[in-house]
Design a protein around this motif. Structure first.
Motif, PDB file in Angstrom:
ATOM      1  N   UNK A  33       0.817  -1.217   0.000  1.00 16.15           N
ATOM      2  CA  UNK A  33       0.000   0.000   0.000  1.00 16.15           C
ATOM      3  C   UNK A  33       0.851   1.269   0.000  1.00 16.15           C
ATOM      4  N   UNK A  34       0.301   2.306  -0.603  1.00 12.53           N
ATOM      5  CA  UNK A  34       0.929   3.624  -0.567  1.00 12.53           C
ATOM      6  C   UNK A  34       0.837   4.182   0.854  1.00 12.53           C
ATOM      7  N   UNK A  35       1.779   5.000   1.223  1.00  9.09           N
ATOM      8  CA  UNK A  35       1.855   5.549   2.585  1.00  9.09           C
ATOM      9  C   UNK A  35       0.590   6.315   2.970  1.00  9.09           C
ATOM     10  N   UNK A  36       0.017   7.080   2.035  1.00  9.10           N
ATOM     11  CA  UNK A  36      -1.143   7.907   2.372  1.00  9.10           C
ATOM     12  C   UNK A  36      -2.395   7.086   2.683  1.00  9.10           C
ATOM     13  N   UNK A  37      -2.447   5.833   2.246  1.00 11.75           N
ATOM     14  CA  UNK A  37      -3.601   4.969   2.536  1.00 11.75           C
ATOM     15  C   UNK A  37      -3.710   4.722   4.038  1.00 11.75           C
ATOM     16  N   UNK A  43     -10.106   4.034   3.358  1.00  9.16           N
ATOM     17  CA  UNK A  43      -9.273   3.449   2.289  1.00  9.16           C
ATOM     18  C   UNK A  43      -8.451   2.275   2.819  1.00  9.16           C
ATOM     19  N   UNK A  44      -7.966   2.401   4.047  1.00  9.61           N
ATOM     20  CA  UNK A  44      -7.188   1.318   4.643  1.00  9.61           C
ATOM     21  C   UNK A  44      -8.051   0.078   4.838  1.00  9.61           C
ATOM     22  N   UNK A  45      -9.250   0.260   5.362  1.00 12.11           N
ATOM     23  CA  UNK A  45     -10.162  -0.877   5.556  1.00 12.11           C
ATOM     24  C   UNK A  45     -10.498  -1.528   4.221  1.00 12.11           C
ATOM     25  N   UNK A  46     -10.763  -0.727   3.196  1.00 13.44           N
ATOM     26  CA  UNK A  46     -11.072  -1.277   1.865  1.00 13.44           C
ATOM     27  C   UNK A  46      -9.875  -2.047   1.311  1.00 13.44           C
ATOM     28  N   UNK A  47      -8.687  -1.513   1.514  1.00 15.23           N
ATOM     29  CA  UNK A  47      -7.481  -2.186   1.020  1.00 15.23           C
ATOM     30  C   UNK A  47      -7.241  -3.502   1.748  1.00 15.23           C
TER      31      UNK A  47
END
Length: 129
Positions: A33-37, A43-47
Motif C-alpha cells: 500500500x501507498x503511505x497515504x492509505x 481506504x485502509x479498511x477497503x485495502x
C-alpha cells in the motif's frame, strides 16, 4: 473498527488491536500500500478487505518446505496400502495432498504414519499364519 481514534498508540498497535493485523500481515500491507492509505481509515479498511497482491511466479522448488504431488489417495485403500501393490503402505508426504505446513502437516504425517504402520504390521501378521 479501524476508524476508532488511536490516541497515543502507534499505527502498528492500532492495527493489531482493532484488526488483528501484525507481523507478516502488517509487513505485507506496508509493502503493497501507498503511505497515504494508512492515514485514511476508509481506504485502509477497503485495502485490507481486498489487498491488491500481484504474484509474479512461485519460488524455486529447492526452497519449498513441502511440495504438491505424490501417491494419489484413490490409489490407496482405507489402510493406506497401494491397491496395485499389496503390502506397500504410504504415509505422510508420500501422499498427494494439500496441507498447510507446520503443526498441521506434522500431525497429519504422524497420524497417517501410525495408521499405515499398524496396517502394515497387521498385514504381515495375517500372512504368517
Amino acid at each position: 473498527d479501524i476508524s476508532r481514534p488511536r490516541g497515543k498508540h502507534s499505527l502498528a498497535k492500532h492495527l493489531h488491536r482493532h484488526a488483528g493485523i501484525d507481523g507478516a500481515k502488517a509487513a505485507l500491507l506496508h509493502e503493497v500500500l501507498e503511505r497515504d492509505v494508512f492515514n485514511d481509515a476508509a481506504r485502509l479498511a477497503a485495502a485490507i478487505k481486498a489487498l491488491p497482491l500481484r504474484l509474479l511466479r512461485p519460488r524455486p522448488l529447492d526452497e519449498a518446505i513441502s511440495s504438491a504431488g505424490g501417491v494419489r489417495l484413490e490409489d490407496l485403500d482405507e489402510q493406506l496400502m497401494l491397491r496395485k501393490l499389496p503390502g506397500v503402505f504410504c504415509a505422510g508426504e508420500m501422499l498427494d495432498w494439500e496441507a498447510p505446513t507446520g503443526g498441521y502437516l506434522l500431525s497429519a504425517s504422524f497420524a497417517s504414519g501410525r495408521l499405515a504402520g499398524a496396517a502394515a504390521a497387521n498385514w504381515i501378521n495375517t500372512r504368517q499364519r
